[in-house]
Design a protein around this motif. Structure first.
Motif, PDB file in Angstrom:
ATOM      1  N   CYS A   5      33.084 -63.562  20.122  1.00 29.20           N
ATOM      2  CA  CYS A   5      32.320 -62.690  21.007  1.00 29.20           C
ATOM      3  C   CYS A   5      33.219 -61.582  21.548  1.00 29.20           C
ATOM      4  N   HIS A 197      30.015 -57.523  12.957  1.00 28.34           N
ATOM      5  CA  HIS A 197      29.489 -57.537  14.317  1.00 28.34           C
ATOM      6  C   HIS A 197      27.980 -57.780  14.271  1.00 28.34           C
ATOM      7  N   ALA A 199      24.198 -58.296  16.795  1.00 30.90           N
ATOM      8  CA  ALA A 199      23.463 -58.211  18.056  1.00 30.90           C
ATOM      9  C   ALA A 199      21.999 -58.511  17.702  1.00 30.90           C
ATOM     10  N   ASP A 200      21.073 -57.968  18.489  1.00 30.87           N
ATOM     11  CA  ASP A 200      19.647 -58.105  18.183  1.00 30.87           C
ATOM     12  C   ASP A 200      18.933 -56.900  18.790  1.00 30.87           C
ATOM     13  N   SER A 205      21.387 -59.840  22.949  1.00 30.35           N
ATOM     14  CA  SER A 205      22.051 -60.964  22.299  1.00 30.35           C
ATOM     15  C   SER A 205      21.253 -61.536  21.125  1.00 30.35           C
ATOM     16  N   PRO A 206      21.970 -62.049  20.127  1.00 34.50           N
ATOM     17  CA  PRO A 206      21.322 -62.631  18.956  1.00 34.50           C
ATOM     18  C   PRO A 206      20.337 -63.734  19.334  1.00 34.50           C
ATOM     19  N   ILE A 231      29.837 -61.378  18.154  1.00 36.56           N
ATOM     20  CA  ILE A 231      28.693 -60.811  18.869  1.00 36.56           C
ATOM     21  C   ILE A 231      29.194 -59.613  19.672  1.00 36.56           C
ATOM     22  N   CYS A 233      27.238 -57.023  22.072  1.00 36.78           N
ATOM     23  CA  CYS A 233      25.897 -56.694  22.585  1.00 36.78           C
ATOM     24  C   CYS A 233      25.928 -56.480  24.090  1.00 36.78           C
ATOM     25  N   SER A 245      23.202 -67.828  22.313  1.00 31.51           N
ATOM     26  CA  SER A 245      23.475 -67.024  21.121  1.00 31.51           C
ATOM     27  C   SER A 245      24.331 -67.786  20.114  1.00 31.51           C
ATOM     28  N   LEU A 249      23.218 -68.590  16.309  1.00 28.20           N
ATOM     29  CA  LEU A 249      23.971 -68.206  15.112  1.00 28.20           C
ATOM     30  C   LEU A 249      24.382 -69.428  14.289  1.00 28.20           C
TER      31      LEU A 249
END
Length: 256
Positions: A5, A197, A199-200, A205-206, A231, A233, A245, A249
Motif C-alpha cells: 500500500c 498500482h 485503485a477503484d 479503495s479496491p 494500492i 488511492c 481492500s 485483493l
C-alpha cells in the motif's frame, strides 16, 4: 506475489497489523536535497518500521523540471545521486517515476525535444540505479495529470529506447481506466512491467467501485506476473478500508 500500500511511513504499523507485505512510501519524503545530518532522523523512522519499505513513488518534486527550457542538469544529477542512495538505505529496490509536474511538457514546447530530455533524464537515473541494483519503473499517467507518457506502450517505448537494465515500466489500473486504455496492454508488454498500482472507481479503495477486476486479474495472471501490487488511492477511513481492500485483493487473486 506481494500486496502493499502507498502511504506515509507513519501508517506503517497499521499496514503491518492489517497483514500487508510491504509499504510504498515517497522518495521526496527522504528529503534528498537535505543534509546527511537532517536525514538521520528520517532514516531512523524508516529503520523502525515494522513492515518493509520495498518501493517508493513520487521520485521528483514538482519544481525539479526535467523537460523544457529551465532544466538544471547539475541539480538533477545531485538530486538523483542523493535520492537513490537514500532509497537503497531504507531497503527499497523499486522506484516509481511518475512525477507529472516535473516531466510534463511546457505549453508550446517541442514534443521531440521533450522526449529527448526524458531519455537523457532516464540515462542519468540509470547511471545511479544500475550499480545500486535499483529498478526505476516508468509510470504512465492519465492525460489530466501529464501530457506525455500516458499509456503502457508509451512507457515501454521509453524503456526500450533507453535500454538500461534498471529502466522498466509500471501498469496503473486507475490511470488506464481514466484514459480507457486497453487492459490487454498488461499482457502485451508483460516483459517490461515490473510494478503495478491499483485503485477503484473515483480512485477510491479496491472493492468499493466498478472497475473490471476480474478482467484485470486474468490478464495479470496470464502475464505470469509475480511481483508487487500496491494500492494507490484515496481513503475515507484508512484504518478500516485498508483491511477490507487487502481481503478483496487476496480474494481476487486467490491468495491464501
Amino acid at each position: 506475489m506481494k500486496l502493499g500500500c502507498c502511504a506515509g511511513i507513519e501508517k506503517a504499523s497499521i499496514l503491518y497489523q492489517a497483514g500487508y507485505d510491504f509499504i510504498e512510501c515517497t522518495v521526496v519524503s527522504l528529503q534528498p536535497e537535505a543534509s546527511e545530518a537532517e536525514f538521520k532522523s528520517i532514516l531512523r523512522t524508516y529503520e523502525e518500521s515494522p513492515i518493509p519499505v520495498e518501493a517508493c513513488n513520487i521520485l521528483l518534486p514538482g519544481d525539479l523540471k526535467i523537460v523544457g527550457e529551465q532544466v538544471n542538469t547539475e541539480r538533477i544529477k545531485n538530486y538523483l545521486s542523493s535520492a537513490l542512495e537514500r532509497v537503497k538505505r531504507i531497503g527499497a529496490d523499486t522506484i516509481v517515476f511518475g512525477s507529472g509536474g516535473a516531466r510534463s511538457l511546457p505549453d508550446g514546447f517541442s514534443r521531440v525535444k521533450g522526449e529527448e530530455q526524458i531519455v537523457q533524464f532516464l540515462h542519468l537515473a540509470a547511471d545511479v540505479a544500475d550499480p545500486l541494483d535499483l529498478t526505476i519503473v516508468i509510470e504512465p499517467l492519465n492525460r489530466k495529470e501529464s501530457n506525455i507518457i500516458n499509456s503502457v506502450p508509451e512507457a515501454v517505448k521509453f524503456a526500450e529506447k533507453v535500454n538500461r537494465k534498471s529502466i522498466k515500466a509500471l501498469a496503473d489500473f486507475y490511470h488506464m481506466d481514466e484514459d480507457s486504455e486497453p487492459l490487454t496492454h498488461i499482457y502485451e508488454h508483460k516483459d517490461f512491467i515490473k510494478h503495478i498500482h491499483v485503485a477503484d472507481s473515483g480512485r477510491f479503495s479496491p472493492g468499493t467501485g466498478s472497475y473490471p477486476y476480474s478482467d484485470f486479474v486474468n490478464l495479470v495472471q496470464q502475464s505470469s506476473y509475480n511481483g508487487r501490487i500496491s494500492i494507490e488511492c484515496k481513503w475515507n477511513d484508512f484504518e478500516t478500508e485498508v483491511k477490507q481492500s487487502l481481503l478483496y485483493l487476496k480474494g481476487q487473486f486467490r491468495i491464501a
